[in-house]
Design a protein around this motif. Sequence first.
Motif, PDB file in Angstrom:
ATOM      1  N   VAL A 297       0.734  -1.007   0.071  1.00 39.94           N
ATOM      2  CA  VAL A 297      -0.100   0.097   0.002  1.00 39.94           C
ATOM      3  C   VAL A 297       0.901   1.350   0.073  1.00 39.94           C
ATOM      4  O   VAL A 297       1.829   1.494   0.752  1.00 39.94           O
ATOM      5  CB  VAL A 297      -0.872   0.063   1.254  1.00 39.94           C
TER       6      VAL A 297
ATOM      7  N   GLN B 103       1.216   5.317   0.407  1.00 36.33           N
ATOM      8  CA  GLN B 103       0.794   6.539   0.776  1.00 36.33           C
ATOM      9  C   GLN B 103       1.707   7.641   0.455  1.00 36.33           C
ATOM     10  O   GLN B 103       3.039   7.774   0.493  1.00 36.33           O
ATOM     11  CB  GLN B 103       0.365   6.602   2.224  1.00 36.33           C
TER      12      GLN B 103
ATOM     13  N   ARG C 234      -3.050  10.917   0.149  1.00 38.17           N
ATOM     14  CA  ARG C 234      -3.245   9.770  -1.167  1.00 38.17           C
ATOM     15  C   ARG C 234      -2.805   8.545  -0.788  1.00 38.17           C
ATOM     16  O   ARG C 234      -1.965   8.149   0.077  1.00 38.17           O
ATOM     17  CB  ARG C 234      -2.588  10.308  -2.390  1.00 38.17           C
ATOM     18  N   CYS C 235      -3.910   7.458  -1.159  1.00 36.43           N
ATOM     19  CA  CYS C 235      -3.389   6.109  -1.058  1.00 36.43           C
ATOM     20  C   CYS C 235      -3.667   5.066  -2.167  1.00 36.43           C
ATOM     21  O   CYS C 235      -4.988   5.373  -2.839  1.00 36.43           O
ATOM     22  CB  CYS C 235      -4.303   5.723   0.236  1.00 36.43           C
TER      23      CYS C 235
ATOM     24  N   VAL D  63     -10.542  -0.120   0.412  1.00 36.29           N
ATOM     25  CA  VAL D  63      -9.604   0.808   1.333  1.00 36.29           C
ATOM     26  C   VAL D  63     -10.217   1.316   2.495  1.00 36.29           C
ATOM     27  O   VAL D  63     -11.512   1.566   2.643  1.00 36.29           O
ATOM     28  CB  VAL D  63      -9.262   2.093   0.179  1.00 36.29           C
TER      29      VAL D  63
ATOM     30  N   TRP E 185      -9.266   3.939   5.953  1.00 33.86           N
ATOM     31  CA  TRP E 185      -8.398   4.907   6.348  1.00 33.86           C
ATOM     32  C   TRP E 185      -8.734   4.897   8.037  1.00 33.86           C
ATOM     33  O   TRP E 185      -9.827   4.847   8.251  1.00 33.86           O
ATOM     34  CB  TRP E 185      -9.052   6.616   5.962  1.00 33.86           C
TER      35      TRP E 185
ATOM     36  N   PRO F 266      -5.945   6.876  -7.142  1.00 31.70           N
ATOM     37  CA  PRO F 266      -5.774   6.756  -5.690  1.00 31.70           C
ATOM     38  C   PRO F 266      -6.967   7.185  -5.035  1.00 31.70           C
ATOM     39  O   PRO F 266      -7.919   7.715  -5.404  1.00 31.70           O
ATOM     40  CB  PRO F 266      -4.498   7.135  -5.140  1.00 31.70           C
TER      41      PRO F 266
ATOM     42  N   CYS G 299      -3.792   4.376   5.688  1.00 34.03           N
ATOM     43  CA  CYS G 299      -4.575   3.826   4.810  1.00 34.03           C
ATOM     44  C   CYS G 299      -4.225   2.122   4.834  1.00 34.03           C
ATOM     45  O   CYS G 299      -3.081   1.835   4.977  1.00 34.03           O
ATOM     46  CB  CYS G 299      -4.219   4.384   3.244  1.00 34.03           C
TER      47      CYS G 299
ATOM     48  N   SER H 287      -5.542  -1.925   2.890  1.00 28.00           N
ATOM     49  CA  SER H 287      -6.311  -2.232   1.683  1.00 28.00           C
ATOM     50  C   SER H 287      -6.594  -3.847   2.009  1.00 28.00           C
ATOM     51  O   SER H 287      -5.852  -4.497   2.872  1.00 28.00           O
ATOM     52  CB  SER H 287      -5.955  -1.957   0.473  1.00 28.00           C
TER      53      SER H 287
ATOM     54  N   GLY I 151      -0.425   1.016   4.785  1.00 28.90           N
ATOM     55  CA  GLY I 151       0.619   1.639   4.495  1.00 28.90           C
ATOM     56  C   GLY I 151       1.468   2.438   5.397  1.00 28.90           C
ATOM     57  O   GLY I 151       1.101   1.702   6.673  1.00 28.90           O
TER      58      GLY I 151
ATOM     59  N   SER J 265       0.798   8.767   6.703  1.00 26.94           N
ATOM     60  CA  SER J 265       1.073  10.299   6.361  1.00 26.94           C
ATOM     61  C   SER J 265       1.047  10.900   7.672  1.00 26.94           C
ATOM     62  O   SER J 265      -0.144  10.780   7.988  1.00 26.94           O
ATOM     63  CB  SER J 265       0.145  10.532   5.303  1.00 26.94           C
TER      64      SER J 265
END
Lengths: 117, 114
Positions: free
Chosen positions: A4, A6, A22-23, A32, A34, A74, A92, A94, A109, A112
């Motif tokens: 993943v 990010q 963004r992911c 997905v 968050w 994304p 993020c 998935s 991921g 961020s």
Amino acid sequence: NAGVMQNPRHLVRRRGQEARLRCSPMKGHSHVYWYRQLPEEGLKFMVYLQKENIIDESGMPKERFSAEFPKEGPSILRIQQVVRGDSAAYFCASSPPGTARRTGELFFGEGSRLTVL
Amino acid sequence: GESVGLHLPTLSVQEGDNSIINCAYSNSASDYFIWYKQESGKGPQFIIDIRSNMDKRQGQRVTVLLNKTVKHLSLQIAATQPGDSAVYFCAENSPTGANSKLTFGKGITLSVRP
């Protein structure tokens, strides 16, 4: 096989500005999620999306936050008019269709990290 | 309401010893319980899960135990190594409809002494 992805990894914003995170999910994953993580806290669910659909946004603040996962490109988590309390790590994750429901295994991921000055 | 919490914030163990990390949960409707590991500056990484109809599951060097009577979950790591140093989170999966939302505990830091 990329995991993943990010970006940005680190983002600094002043109060009142907008933040866009963004992911890109793993290849073959259409779901997905968050999550937000405050310092020394666990992860808090925000939103769950499939392509072009928001499935569950029960963890999203009612104002200023929005998320999308378009048909192409994304997933985007957007925070408008950021405040200092938005400073956190946003992760993020998935999953392939169906597996997370069966097992709870998500692929995360690297996150961020948003800092609001 | 739902809550998942950990008994202790930090755990320090000697390299080579076994580690036991404990977690309490409150949602009896959860059907999967999961352990994640998070290294500094990285995202959580899945370790092992256990379904609610099981009480024990073993992986490579890890064992998860589930006691539904007292709503307790534990992760045992055999022969702890320096690479095991991380924050460990327990989580529960309570799917409703199409959702598979995970509820995470606060995390416990495992520190391995050389």
